[in-house]
Design an enzyme around this catalytic site. Structure first.
Site, PDB file in Angstrom:
ATOM      1  CB  CYS A 150      -1.051   0.016   1.272  1.00 13.03           C
ATOM      2  SG  CYS A 150      -1.765   1.395   1.733  1.00 13.03           S
ATOM      3  CB  CYS A 169       0.204   1.945   4.117  1.00 14.76           C
ATOM      4  SG  CYS A 169      -1.464   1.150   3.919  1.00 14.76           S
TER       5      CYS A 169
END
Length: 98
Positions: A28, A31
């Protein structure tokens, strides 16, 4: 202090004090961008939970998108937010929940 959830000790980890839980995945992008910001938070415990390793936990907290951040105080959920935030936005969000 940033700590990764290693096994099923989630309840124990969030039991005392303020704990910010970061539901993330290694692939991600947002993230990854959030990770160094979480490292800068020095007055709160941060628990990182990999959604691919702990899918049952992610499902139990209704995590549909990542990163999802959930703030707990003494095991009680105070609030939840989804998506990347700057350090200032993150601190402001946490302060609004205390």
């Amino acid at each position: 202090m940033v700590k990764h959830l290693e096994n099923e000790n989630f309840e124990e980890e969030i039991r005392e004090g303020l704990v910010l839980v970061d539901f993330y995945a290694d692939w991600c992008g947002p993230c990854k961008a959030l990770a160094p910001i979480l490292e800068e938070l020095d007055d709160i415990k941060v628990l990182k939970v990999n959604t691919e390793d702990h899918t049952d936990l992610a499902v139990s907290f209704g995590v549909m998108s990542i990163p999802t951040l959930i703030l707990f105080h003494n095991g009680k959920q105070l609030g939840k937010t989804v998506g990347f935030m700057s350090k200032e936005e993150l601190e402001s969000w946490m302060d609004s929940l205390k």
